[in-house]
Design an enzyme around this catalytic site. Structure first.
Site, short mmCIF file in Angstrom:
data_model
loop_
_atom_site.label_atom_id
_atom_site.label_comp_id
_atom_site.label_asym_id
_atom_site.label_seq_id
_atom_site.Cartn_x
_atom_site.Cartn_y
_atom_site.Cartn_z
N LYS A 31 49.99 48.47 40.73
CA LYS A 31 50.06 47.07 40.41
C LYS A 31 50.66 46.77 39.15
CE LYS A 31 46.06 44.31 39.24
NZ LYS A 31 46.51 43.56 38.28
N ASP A 42 51.25 41.45 40.16
CA ASP A 42 50.44 40.49 40.12
C ASP A 42 50.98 39.42 39.10
OD1 ASP A 42 47.81 39.36 39.91
OD2 ASP A 42 46.86 40.99 38.73
N LYS A 48 50.69 36.08 39.60
CA LYS A 48 49.93 34.99 39.25
C LYS A 48 50.68 33.70 38.86
CE LYS A 48 45.22 36.97 38.18
NZ LYS A 48 45.88 38.65 37.86
N ASP A 68 52.76 26.64 38.85
CA ASP A 68 53.77 25.82 38.40
C ASP A 68 54.07 24.76 39.54
OD1 ASP A 68 55.91 24.52 36.86
OD2 ASP A 68 56.03 26.40 35.64
N THR A 91 37.77 37.44 39.21
CA THR A 91 36.45 37.94 39.51
C THR A 91 35.77 38.08 38.02
OG1 THR A 91 37.60 39.99 39.36
CG2 THR A 91 36.85 39.38 41.49
N ARG A 111 40.27 50.08 35.09
CA ARG A 111 39.57 50.86 34.07
C ARG A 111 38.66 52.10 34.47
NH1 ARG A 111 38.41 45.78 31.03
NH2 ARG A 111 38.46 44.92 32.99
O1 C5P Z 1 40.18 47.37 34.86
P1 C5P Z 1 39.70 46.52 36.00
O2 C5P Z 1 39.60 47.38 37.41
O3 C5P Z 1 38.76 45.53 35.73
O4 C5P Z 1 41.23 45.83 36.56
C1 C5P Z 1 41.24 44.86 37.66
C2 C5P Z 1 42.53 44.44 37.63
O5 C5P Z 1 42.64 43.49 38.54
C3 C5P Z 1 43.20 43.79 36.34
O6 C5P Z 1 44.65 44.20 36.30
C4 C5P Z 1 43.22 42.10 36.42
O7 C5P Z 1 44.12 41.54 35.88
C5 C5P Z 1 43.42 42.04 38.14
N1 C5P Z 1 42.59 40.88 38.82
C6 C5P Z 1 41.19 40.75 38.64
N2 C5P Z 1 40.69 39.49 39.31
C7 C5P Z 1 41.60 38.92 39.86
C8 C5P Z 1 42.86 39.16 40.36
C9 C5P Z 1 43.39 40.20 39.74
O8 C5P Z 1 40.65 41.41 37.86
N3 C5P Z 1 40.96 37.83 40.64
#
Ligand code: C5P
Length: 239
Positions: free
Chosen positions: A34, A61, A63, A66, A125, A217
């Site tokens: 992603k 991603d 997002k 607009d 989330t 992460r």
């Molecule tokens: O490091 P981590 O597992 O928290 O990363 C989650 C990824 O998912 C990040 O790139 C974040 O931008 C993305 N994301 C999210 N919640 C959403 C949509 C995308 O955490 N609803």
């Protein structure tokens, strides 16, 4: 789908070199990479080319949110890059989502490319019900808001949504099994929550019906990212 294909690793870094290292180290253990706002706005479309070269078409991603005309233009532009999937905020409304889907379809057809999947982002989330009410002014319970947005996305012709695994069973019930749910906020047992608020383990996400899980992460900050990814794929395989 193989368990590995369900794992999406976000390339949340700022340089092409760092992203390239992650893709090289993890391509055997992840189905998709992603590209998010940090990397795309640091390095531009070149990162998409790099991921395509080393691993296959990525998830951008994007997002987008607009007016419909502007989002349609952006959707056409990113479709030309050759993506597996990209997303728009479902909060942008049905007309905006439909415009994105149509632009992706027309552009892909004109270029002879497969149409990228177009997903709607429901409620990120990192947000909980309190934030939703007090900062965004949304009085509906969080799950109802997610379901409402998922249903709007489906009516607009989108392929699925990005949502927490906590809401996935309800989304599948409302929108059907073939409506794709991509779940971020995934944390294997024993890893830090970081800034996520609504987290679920890989196994529970899969049991909830998640088609894809996004795990950042816990993999990218691990001492051995490949091993961390492999463990998650094994966990998915045991469901
Ligand atoms: O490091 P981590 O597992 O928290 O990363 C989650 C990824 O998912 C990040 O790139 C974040 O931008 C993305 N994301 C999210 N919640 C959403 C949509 C995308 O955490 N609803």
């Amino acid at each position: 789908m193989e368990p590995r294909e369900r794992l999406i690793v976000p390339l949340d870094v700022s340089t092409l070199a760092e992203a390239e290292r992650l893709v090289t180290d993890l391509t055997q253990h992840a189905g998709l990479f992603k590209v998010g706002l940090q990397l795309f706005h640091s390095e531009g479309p070149e990162v998409i080319e790099m991921v395509k070269r080393l691993s296959g078409a990525p998830f951008y991603d994007s997002k987008f949110l607009d007016i419909p005309n502007t989002v349609a233009g952006a959707a056409a532009a990113v479709t030309r890059l050759g993506l597996k999937m990209f997303n728009v905020h479902a909060m942008g409304g049905k007309a905006m989502m439909a415009a994105a889907r149509e632009a992706a379809e027309c552009t892909a057809a004109a270029m002879g490319l497969p149409r990228p999947l177009v997903l709607g982002v429901t409620v990120v989330t990192s947000m909980d019900e309190n934030t939703l009410l007090e900062e965004c002014g949304v009085g509906r319970p969080l799950e109802d808001q997610v379901l409402h947005l998922a249903s709007m996305a489906q009516q607009a012709g989108l392929d699925g949504v990005v949502a927490s695994a906590l809401e996935t069973p309800a989304i599948k019930e409302e929108c059907g099994d073939s409506f794709i749910v991509v779940c971020p906020g995934i944390r294997p047992i024993g890893t830090s929550e970081d800034d996520q608020a609504r987290t679920v383990t890989p196994r529970l996400a899969r049991e909830a019906g998640a088609d894809y899980i996004v795990v950042g992460r816990p993999i990218t900050s691990a001492d051995d990212p490949a091993k961390a990814a492999q463990r998650i794929v094994e966990e998915l395989g045991n469901v």
